[in-house]
Scaffold this motif. Structure first.
Motif, PDB file in Angstrom:
ATOM      1  N   ALA A   1       0.828  -1.209   0.000  1.00 51.18           N
ATOM      2  CA  ALA A   1       0.000   0.000   0.000  1.00 51.18           C
ATOM      3  C   ALA A   1       0.862   1.258   0.000  1.00 51.18           C
ATOM      4  N   ASN A   2       1.886   1.277   0.831  1.00 44.04           N
ATOM      5  CA  ASN A   2       2.755   2.456   0.924  1.00 44.04           C
ATOM      6  C   ASN A   2       3.592   2.645  -0.335  1.00 44.04           C
ATOM      7  N   ALA A   3       4.119   1.547  -0.873  1.00 42.23           N
ATOM      8  CA  ALA A   3       4.959   1.651  -2.067  1.00 42.23           C
ATOM      9  C   ALA A   3       4.149   2.075  -3.289  1.00 42.23           C
ATOM     10  N   SER A   4       2.882   1.623  -3.368  1.00 43.43           N
ATOM     11  CA  SER A   4       2.034   1.922  -4.522  1.00 43.43           C
ATOM     12  C   SER A   4       1.143   3.137  -4.305  1.00 43.43           C
ATOM     13  N   ASN A   5       1.156   3.670  -3.080  1.00 40.31           N
ATOM     14  CA  ASN A   5       0.332   4.833  -2.744  1.00 40.31           C
ATOM     15  C   ASN A   5      -1.154   4.542  -2.976  1.00 40.31           C
ATOM     16  N   VAL A   6      -1.597   3.402  -2.461  1.00 41.58           N
ATOM     17  CA  VAL A   6      -2.991   2.975  -2.573  1.00 41.58           C
ATOM     18  C   VAL A   6      -3.454   2.468  -1.214  1.00 41.58           C
ATOM     19  N   SER A   7      -4.733   2.119  -1.120  1.00 41.66           N
ATOM     20  CA  SER A   7      -5.236   1.419   0.056  1.00 41.66           C
ATOM     21  C   SER A   7      -5.737   0.044  -0.364  1.00 41.66           C
ATOM     22  N   ILE A   8      -5.767  -0.861   0.583  1.00 42.03           N
ATOM     23  CA  ILE A   8      -6.112  -2.257   0.312  1.00 42.03           C
ATOM     24  C   ILE A   8      -7.164  -2.707   1.317  1.00 42.03           C
ATOM     25  N   GLU A   9      -8.107  -3.489   0.831  1.00 42.86           N
ATOM     26  CA  GLU A   9      -9.178  -4.020   1.679  1.00 42.86           C
ATOM     27  C   GLU A   9      -9.238  -5.522   1.477  1.00 42.86           C
ATOM     28  N   ILE A  10      -9.147  -6.290   2.560  1.00 45.81           N
ATOM     29  CA  ILE A  10      -9.248  -7.750   2.449  1.00 45.81           C
ATOM     30  C   ILE A  10     -10.371  -8.255   3.350  1.00 45.81           C
ATOM     31  N   ASP A  11     -10.863  -9.432   3.037  1.00 41.72           N
ATOM     32  CA  ASP A  11     -11.959 -10.047   3.789  1.00 41.72           C
ATOM     33  C   ASP A  11     -11.445 -11.235   4.584  1.00 41.72           C
ATOM     34  N   TRP A  12     -11.700 -11.228   5.876  1.00 42.61           N
ATOM     35  CA  TRP A  12     -11.223 -12.301   6.737  1.00 42.61           C
ATOM     36  C   TRP A  12     -11.740 -13.668   6.289  1.00 42.61           C
ATOM     37  N   ASP A  13     -12.998 -13.718   5.854  1.00 41.02           N
ATOM     38  CA  ASP A  13     -13.554 -15.022   5.491  1.00 41.02           C
ATOM     39  C   ASP A  13     -12.986 -15.574   4.187  1.00 41.02           C
ATOM     40  N   LYS A  14     -12.155 -14.795   3.487  1.00 40.92           N
ATOM     41  CA  LYS A  14     -11.503 -15.278   2.279  1.00 40.92           C
ATOM     42  C   LYS A  14     -10.041 -15.691   2.523  1.00 40.92           C
ATOM     43  N   VAL A  15      -9.496 -15.328   3.672  1.00 45.82           N
ATOM     44  CA  VAL A  15      -8.093 -15.644   3.956  1.00 45.82           C
ATOM     45  C   VAL A  15      -7.933 -17.161   4.028  1.00 45.82           C
ATOM     46  N   PRO A  16      -7.062 -17.753   3.226  1.00 45.23           N
ATOM     47  CA  PRO A  16      -6.929 -19.215   3.184  1.00 45.23           C
ATOM     48  C   PRO A  16      -6.221 -19.774   4.414  1.00 45.23           C
ATOM     49  N   ILE A  17      -6.928 -20.609   5.151  1.00 42.04           N
ATOM     50  CA  ILE A  17      -6.395 -21.216   6.361  1.00 42.04           C
ATOM     51  C   ILE A  17      -6.629 -22.718   6.298  1.00 42.04           C
ATOM     52  N   HIS A  18      -5.611 -23.481   6.604  1.00 42.01           N
ATOM     53  CA  HIS A  18      -5.706 -24.937   6.559  1.00 42.01           C
ATOM     54  C   HIS A  18      -6.800 -25.415   7.514  1.00 42.01           C
ATOM     55  N   LYS A  19      -7.596 -26.373   7.063  1.00 42.78           N
ATOM     56  CA  LYS A  19      -8.734 -26.857   7.855  1.00 42.78           C
ATOM     57  C   LYS A  19      -8.306 -27.415   9.202  1.00 42.78           C
ATOM     58  N   ASP A  20      -7.093 -27.930   9.302  1.00 40.72           N
ATOM     59  CA  ASP A  20      -6.643 -28.513  10.567  1.00 40.72           C
ATOM     60  C   ASP A  20      -6.184 -27.466  11.576  1.00 40.72           C
ATOM     61  N   MET A  21      -6.345 -26.180  11.220  1.00 42.53           N
ATOM     62  CA  MET A  21      -6.080 -25.102  12.170  1.00 42.53           C
ATOM     63  C   MET A  21      -7.367 -24.454  12.670  1.00 42.53           C
ATOM     64  N   ASN A  22      -8.505 -24.875  12.145  1.00 39.70           N
ATOM     65  CA  ASN A  22      -9.769 -24.218  12.477  1.00 39.70           C
ATOM     66  C   ASN A  22     -10.204 -24.418  13.920  1.00 39.70           C
ATOM     67  N   HIS A  23      -9.591 -25.362  14.613  1.00 40.45           N
ATOM     68  CA  HIS A  23      -9.948 -25.593  16.015  1.00 40.45           C
ATOM     69  C   HIS A  23      -9.343 -24.543  16.941  1.00 40.45           C
TER      70      HIS A  23
END
Length: 322
Positions: free
Chosen positions: A222-244
């Motif tokens: 964001a700082n290098a490109s002089n932009v802002s970024i928005e991400i969604d937590w429910d899209k962040v890829p997390i291995h199923k064996d960490m969901n506990h």
């Protein structure tokens, strides 16, 4: 440490890259640069008890990880690995034979990419300190810079996030052996050179490697490109064996733990379908997690979760206003 005998023991019998004119064994290496390409150089240093712990990692593992950290930087620049130089400072308790294990670990990963050891130095010191400098090449128009993100871009990441940090916690708990999947993701990660290879014909991709966690890497973009970024937590890829894991712990691992050495970046909406298709053909997991937006007053990164927008700074997430 017998430096001269040690140098003889690590001197390659041949070089994989034809551009190496003179490697180990002289006052300096001599390289014939590849015509039409630019040279990419990156370096990283790891110190015993700060970046690694020999109580739960072997010397070969240490050598492997310091090389991966550097190769991952080359991948984030869109470059192909070529050569490396190693400088080691070691206490008297570390023998030549011990150091050979470090070099073996480096070679385990370097040989996968036909990288050549072309020089370095060894010296005595209080702590074991390993510094590696790597060299790669890239076509001038194919550099993957942090400064190339544009408003409207898709934000994506390769692989799963938080696995290495989780693996470290399992390693520290002494409840899992080194063959555990997550432990392996910490001690033997794999740099995403494959992503660079399959997407080389995509005109513009902004990349950063996940060494410190995406909260840090996305802020750097964001700082290098002089932009802002928005991400969604429910899209962040997390291995199923960490969901506990408890929710706050899971977020800390996925957003801030780092050392996954995956790639996070952006590309245009039009190119995203191509990137995804190219990765699917090569069995590379890649996930859309957000978008590049108007920056407002200053470059920022935001995390959307449960209808709330959080300001995601370089050390993690906190409540804030958009």
């Amino acid at each position: 440490m017998d430096e001269f005998r040690f140098i003889d023991s690590i001197k390659p019998s041949y070089y994989r890259q034809s551009s190496v004119i003179k490697g180990v064994g002289d006052d300096g290496a001599v390289i014939q640069p590849n015509i039409g390409h630019e040279l990419v150089i990156s370096t990283d240093t790891m110190v015993d008890q700060i970046h690694f712990n020999l109580n739960n990692m072997s010397l070969e593992d240490v050598g492997y990880r310091v090389m991966v950290a550097n190769i991952s930087d080359l991948a984030a620049m869109g470059s192909s690995p070529l050569y490396y130089i190693v400088n080691i400072s070691a206490p008297n308790s570390v023998t030549n034979e011990d150091l050979l294990y470090v070099y073996q670990g480096m070679n385990d990963i370097a040989s996968q990419y036909r990288m050549d050891l072309i020089g370095g130095d060894t010296t005595s010191g209080h702590d074991l300190v390993i510094s590696v400098t790597v060299f790669g090449n890239v076509s001038p128009k194919k550099k993957r810079l942090r400064s190339s993100a544009q408003i409207g871009d898709i934000v994506f990441t390769t692989g799963y996030l938080g696995e290495a940090g989780y693996g470290l916690s399992l390693l520290d708990s002494h409840k899992h052996d080194k063959l555990n999947y997550f432990v392996q993701r910490h001690i033997r990660p794999q740099p995403r050179v494959d992503f660079v290879r399959v997407t080389t014909n995509v005109n513009r991709i902004c990349l950063n490697d996940v060494s410190d966690g995406i909260s840090s890497e996305l802020n750097e973009i964001a700082n290098a490109s002089n932009v802002s970024i928005e991400i969604d937590w429910d899209k962040v890829p997390i291995h199923k064996d960490m969901n506990h894991l408890e929710h706050s712990r899971l977020k800390q691992l996925a957003l801030s733990a780092g050392e996954d050495f995956e790639l996070v970046g952006t590309c245009s909406k039009g190119d995203w379908k191509l990137v995804r298709s190219l990765c699917e053909k090569d069995d590379i997991k890649v996930t859309e997690i957000g978008k590049v937006i108007n920056r407002g007053e200053e470059p920022s990164v935001y995390l959307n979760e449960f209808g709330e927008k959080l300001s995601l700074d370089q050390s993690g997430y906190q409540h804030g206003n958009s």
